[in-house]
Design a protein around this motif. Structure first.
Motif, PDB file in Angstrom:
ATOM      1  N   THR A  55       0.872  -0.970   0.387  1.00  0.00           N
ATOM      2  CA  THR A  55      -0.079  -0.473  -0.202  1.00  0.00           C
ATOM      3  C   THR A  55       1.233   1.231  -0.066  1.00  0.00           C
ATOM      4  O   THR A  55       0.322   2.215   0.297  1.00  0.00           O
ATOM      5  N   PHE A  56       1.602   1.452   0.160  1.00  0.00           N
ATOM      6  CA  PHE A  56       3.167   2.567   0.283  1.00  0.00           C
ATOM      7  C   PHE A  56       3.410   2.471  -0.813  1.00  0.00           C
ATOM      8  O   PHE A  56       3.876   2.067  -1.753  1.00  0.00           O
ATOM      9  N   PRO A  57       3.923   3.755  -1.858  1.00  0.00           N
ATOM     10  CA  PRO A  57       3.343   4.936  -0.508  1.00  0.00           C
ATOM     11  C   PRO A  57       1.811   5.798  -0.799  1.00  0.00           C
ATOM     12  O   PRO A  57       1.102   4.938  -1.797  1.00  0.00           O
ATOM     13  N   ILE A  58       1.778   6.283  -0.226  1.00  0.00           N
ATOM     14  CA  ILE A  58      -0.013   6.058   0.447  1.00  0.00           C
ATOM     15  C   ILE A  58      -0.450   7.408   0.083  1.00  0.00           C
ATOM     16  O   ILE A  58       0.183   8.731  -0.130  1.00  0.00           O
ATOM     17  N   PRO A  59      -1.674   7.510  -1.164  1.00  0.00           N
ATOM     18  CA  PRO A  59      -1.884   8.686  -1.650  1.00  0.00           C
ATOM     19  C   PRO A  59      -2.101   9.144  -0.544  1.00  0.00           C
ATOM     20  O   PRO A  59      -3.229   9.136   0.438  1.00  0.00           O
ATOM     21  N   ILE A  60      -2.564  10.752  -0.356  1.00  0.00           N
ATOM     22  CA  ILE A  60      -2.972  11.518   0.466  1.00  0.00           C
ATOM     23  C   ILE A  60      -4.273  11.800   0.571  1.00  0.00           C
ATOM     24  O   ILE A  60      -5.255  12.101   0.971  1.00  0.00           O
ATOM     25  N   ASP A  61      -4.404  13.039  -0.677  1.00  0.00           N
ATOM     26  CA  ASP A  61      -5.192  12.982  -1.138  1.00  0.00           C
ATOM     27  C   ASP A  61      -6.267  12.838  -2.890  1.00  0.00           C
ATOM     28  O   ASP A  61      -6.323  13.376  -3.380  1.00  0.00           O
ATOM     29  N   GLU A  62      -6.434  11.476  -3.278  1.00  0.00           N
ATOM     30  CA  GLU A  62      -7.008  11.650  -4.976  1.00  0.00           C
ATOM     31  C   GLU A  62      -7.583  12.299  -5.445  1.00  0.00           C
ATOM     32  O   GLU A  62      -7.010  12.221  -6.825  1.00  0.00           O
ATOM     33  N   LYS A  63      -8.382  12.762  -4.464  1.00  0.00           N
ATOM     34  CA  LYS A  63      -8.997  14.157  -5.525  1.00  0.00           C
ATOM     35  C   LYS A  63      -8.988  15.567  -5.333  1.00  0.00           C
ATOM     36  O   LYS A  63      -8.733  15.772  -6.515  1.00  0.00           O
ATOM     37  N   ARG A  64      -7.856  15.764  -4.755  1.00  0.00           N
ATOM     38  CA  ARG A  64      -7.923  17.303  -4.359  1.00  0.00           C
ATOM     39  C   ARG A  64      -7.036  17.610  -4.910  1.00  0.00           C
ATOM     40  O   ARG A  64      -5.689  18.433  -5.986  1.00  0.00           O
ATOM     41  N   ILE A  65      -5.423  16.636  -4.890  1.00  0.00           N
ATOM     42  CA  ILE A  65      -3.834  16.714  -4.733  1.00  0.00           C
ATOM     43  C   ILE A  65      -3.441  15.226  -5.381  1.00  0.00           C
ATOM     44  O   ILE A  65      -2.824  14.120  -4.891  1.00  0.00           O
ATOM     45  N   PRO A  66      -4.615  14.597  -6.200  1.00  0.00           N
ATOM     46  CA  PRO A  66      -3.735  13.599  -7.228  1.00  0.00           C
ATOM     47  C   PRO A  66      -1.925  13.122  -7.441  1.00  0.00           C
ATOM     48  O   PRO A  66      -2.043  14.311  -7.775  1.00  0.00           O
ATOM     49  N   GLY A  67      -1.768  12.251  -7.208  1.00  0.00           N
ATOM     50  CA  GLY A  67       0.083  11.997  -7.110  1.00  0.00           C
ATOM     51  C   GLY A  67       0.905  12.226  -6.702  1.00  0.00           C
ATOM     52  O   GLY A  67       2.029  12.825  -6.564  1.00  0.00           O
ATOM     53  N   LEU A 104       9.537  -0.559  -0.632  1.00  0.00           N
ATOM     54  CA  LEU A 104       8.852   0.390  -0.616  1.00  0.00           C
ATOM     55  C   LEU A 104       9.415   0.693  -2.690  1.00  0.00           C
ATOM     56  O   LEU A 104       8.786   1.241  -3.075  1.00  0.00           O
ATOM     57  N   ALA A 105      11.135   0.592  -2.688  1.00  0.00           N
ATOM     58  CA  ALA A 105      11.635   1.065  -4.470  1.00  0.00           C
ATOM     59  C   ALA A 105      11.260  -0.112  -4.983  1.00  0.00           C
ATOM     60  O   ALA A 105      11.019   1.032  -5.928  1.00  0.00           O
ATOM     61  N   ARG A 106      10.790  -0.955  -4.520  1.00  0.00           N
ATOM     62  CA  ARG A 106       9.385  -1.378  -6.011  1.00  0.00           C
ATOM     63  C   ARG A 106       8.569  -1.201  -6.280  1.00  0.00           C
ATOM     64  O   ARG A 106       8.069  -1.083  -7.719  1.00  0.00           O
ATOM     65  N   ASN A 107       7.824  -0.489  -5.305  1.00  0.00           N
ATOM     66  CA  ASN A 107       6.449   0.160  -5.592  1.00  0.00           C
ATOM     67  C   ASN A 107       6.567   1.386  -5.954  1.00  0.00           C
ATOM     68  O   ASN A 107       5.872   1.871  -6.876  1.00  0.00           O
ATOM     69  N   LEU A 108       7.766   1.841  -6.176  1.00  0.00           N
ATOM     70  CA  LEU A 108       7.761   3.736  -6.559  1.00  0.00           C
ATOM     71  C   LEU A 108       8.553   3.531  -7.829  1.00  0.00           C
ATOM     72  O   LEU A 108       7.948   3.889  -8.809  1.00  0.00           O
ATOM     73  N   GLU A 109       9.352   2.118  -8.269  1.00  0.00           N
ATOM     74  CA  GLU A 109       8.968   2.159  -9.388  1.00  0.00           C
ATOM     75  C   GLU A 109       7.852   1.738 -10.465  1.00  0.00           C
ATOM     76  O   GLU A 109       8.389   1.998 -11.650  1.00  0.00           O
ATOM     77  N   GLU A 110       7.566   0.944  -9.462  1.00  0.00           N
ATOM     78  CA  GLU A 110       5.915   0.670 -10.440  1.00  0.00           C
ATOM     79  C   GLU A 110       5.221   2.197 -10.862  1.00  0.00           C
ATOM     80  O   GLU A 110       4.653   2.292 -11.874  1.00  0.00           O
ATOM     81  N   LEU A 111       5.536   3.310  -9.883  1.00  0.00           N
ATOM     82  CA  LEU A 111       4.617   4.438 -10.133  1.00  0.00           C
ATOM     83  C   LEU A 111       6.108   5.693 -11.660  1.00  0.00           C
ATOM     84  O   LEU A 111       5.343   6.049 -11.480  1.00  0.00           O
ATOM     85  N   GLY A 112       6.977   4.307 -11.814  1.00  0.00           N
ATOM     86  CA  GLY A 112       7.557   5.262 -12.661  1.00  0.00           C
ATOM     87  C   GLY A 112       9.318   5.771 -12.089  1.00  0.00           C
ATOM     88  O   GLY A 112       9.599   6.428 -13.277  1.00  0.00           O
ATOM     89  N   GLY A 113       8.987   4.897 -11.010  1.00  0.00           N
ATOM     90  CA  GLY A 113      11.018   5.337 -10.558  1.00  0.00           C
ATOM     91  C   GLY A 113      10.748   7.107  -9.832  1.00  0.00           C
ATOM     92  O   GLY A 113       9.818   7.400  -9.938  1.00  0.00           O
ATOM     93  N   VAL A 114      12.338   7.312 -10.185  1.00  0.00           N
ATOM     94  CA  VAL A 114      12.506   8.252  -9.402  1.00  0.00           C
ATOM     95  C   VAL A 114      13.757   9.961 -10.752  1.00  0.00           C
ATOM     96  O   VAL A 114      14.758   9.024 -10.688  1.00  0.00           O
TER      97      VAL A 114
END
Length: 451
Positions: A55-67, A104-114
């Motif tokens: 579940t990490f990283p955790i979305p803060i507010d997908e409606k108001r501040i997506p991404g 966490l690194a694998r999850n960030l990689e799935e979101l496009g890396g850094v």
């Protein structure tokens, strides 16, 4: 992270309610994984902990501040500070450093890396090297914040900015908490990432003077600049997040913070300054009341909870305008307490035969300039590096207070170990001690007897 299960008791956190739903259980386990001191435990190993890791990283507010995501995995190396992840079409940004975990690194990689790793200031860098190697990302830190552990940072910001990463990502210089603090401002989503510069503390915005490393007055000036920045979210390193309906509500909160600190500084200067500054000349007595108004009430580090004083910009300006002759006598409190001296107070004596600093304040060029106007210093009995170089003064210290060089200490214990292991007489030990030219033989004998 899980306010339904955890609460604050004094200055500590505690469990006050066991999770009673699936959602509460998920939040509690996320907090367990993110706790920098691993202080949260379960009676049995949770069977679904790997699912929680996903579940990490955790979305803060997908409606108001997506991404915009909270990374979790807070690191004790960053004093438990929060870090964030920004998904951006031109390249994702990691704001400050979480604890490195491959999950966490694998999850960030799935979101496009850094692409960029932006470090707001020196405190919250944690495992930045590991993240940099994992994603081959460019690290960004102001040059004033660079220390031994961050010498390898790829981009070192210079000057006072602002700087742009992308058309809608701006970096704002905000010194105060530390000398080179920088905030990240996401224009299109109206989100500010201030690091430790600004946070929600209790129910109000605050700067938390107890955690200030550089200058409270300067930090307040930097907060004032944010009145002209159009943001509705504050995502800090420490403290709670804050969200506002619009910029007007945000400005009201900032103005309330500035007003409360101004009132506190006035009260503190009236109560404490007269007891810390001795004024002897008539000219000083006449101007003394004006000087006291420009003191600020601060605390020097996050660990020392004593109320101390720091000279503000206005005081320094006023102080420079008072041209005092070498013949005037006076006893001054230097301010600028240093954590290296455990926040000890230092003083400055104006004397016709040569001025004397008593113990060492934290070195700042502003204070050095002021002392120079008072005639400089003849004797310095404290800081053995910066102050003597700046004021060309003689240092005084009793021989018994001199600290041994680490190599001397290591060599001494090497000979002690050698004697215990191989020798049946203490004579070779005492002979070898003469090689250590700054060790008192009597002290060595007492130490050896104790061992």
């Amino acid at each position: 992270m899980a306010p339904k299960s955890f609460t604050r008791v004094g200055e500590k956190s505690a469990v006050y309610k066991q999770p009673s739903s699936r959602e509460e259980r998920l939040e509690a386990l996320q907090a367990l994984l993110s706790c920098p001191t691993s202080s949260i435990h379960t009676e049995k190993p949770p069977h679904d902990i790997k699912e929680v890791q996903k579940t990490f990283p955790i979305p803060i507010d997908e409606k108001r501040i997506p991404g915009i995501y909270h990374c979790g995995y807070n690191s004790v190396k960053s004093y438990g500070a929060s870090s964030y992840f920004i998904v951006h079409p031109e390249g994702n940004i990691l704001v400050d450093s979480p604890k490195y975990t491959e999950a966490l690194a694998r999850n960030l990689e799935e979101l496009g890396g850094v692409r960029f790793m932006f470090l707001t200031h020196r405190d919250d860098v944690a495992d930045h090297e590991k993240w940099s190697k994992r994603f081959n990302c460019e690290r960004i830190l102001h040059s004033l914040e660079v220390q031994d552990s961050t010498v390898g940072v790829e981009r070192k910001l210079e000057g006072t900015g602002p700087w742009s990463l992308y058309p809608d990502i701006e970096l704002i210089f905000a010194p105060g908490h530390t000398e080179g603090d920088v905030c990240l401002y996401h224009k299109s989503l109206k989100v500010l990432f201030p690091g430790d510069h600004l946070m929600l503390w209790g129910s109000k915005l605050d700067i938390v003077e107890a955690a200030n490393w550089f200058s409270v007055p300067l930090q307040l000036e930097s907060v004032k600049i944010l009145l002209d920045v159009d943001f509705e979210w504050v995502l800090p390193g420490h403290g709670r997040r804050a969200s506002f309906r619009d910029a007007a509500e945000k400005n009201l909160a900032i103005e309330a913070l500035l007003d409360s600190k101004l009132q506190m500084s006035k009260k503190s200067s009236q109560e404490l300054a007269p007891s810390l500054l001795s004024i002897s000349s008539p000219a000083q007595k006449r101007s003394g009341s004006r000087i006291f108004k420009h003191y600020f009430h601060v605390r020097p580090t996050r660990f020392i909870r004593k109320h101390l004083l720091m000279i503000s910009k206005k005081f320094r300006k006023h102080f420079r305008s008072q041209s005092m002759s070498r013949e005037s006598r006076g006893i001054y409190h230097c301010g600028y307490h240093s954590e290296k001296s455990f926040a000890a107070t230092s003083y400055f004596i104006v004397h016709p035969e040569g001025n004397i600093p008593v113990d060492s304040p934290r070195y700042t060029e502003a204070l050095a300039s002021n002392l120079e106007l008072l005639g400089g210093a003849r004797d310095d009995i404290a800081d053995h590096e910066k102050w003597p170089k700046r004021l060309n003064c003689e240092r005084i210290l009793h021989s018994t207070e001199e600290l041994l060089h680490p190599k001397q200490i290591a060599l001494f214990f090497f000979f002690v170990l050698l004697w215990f292991l191989f020798l049946d007489s203490c004579f070779p030990l005492f002979s070898s001690i003469y090689l250590l030219n700054q060790i008192d033989l009597e002290l060595v004998l007492e130490t050896f007897s104790f061992l």
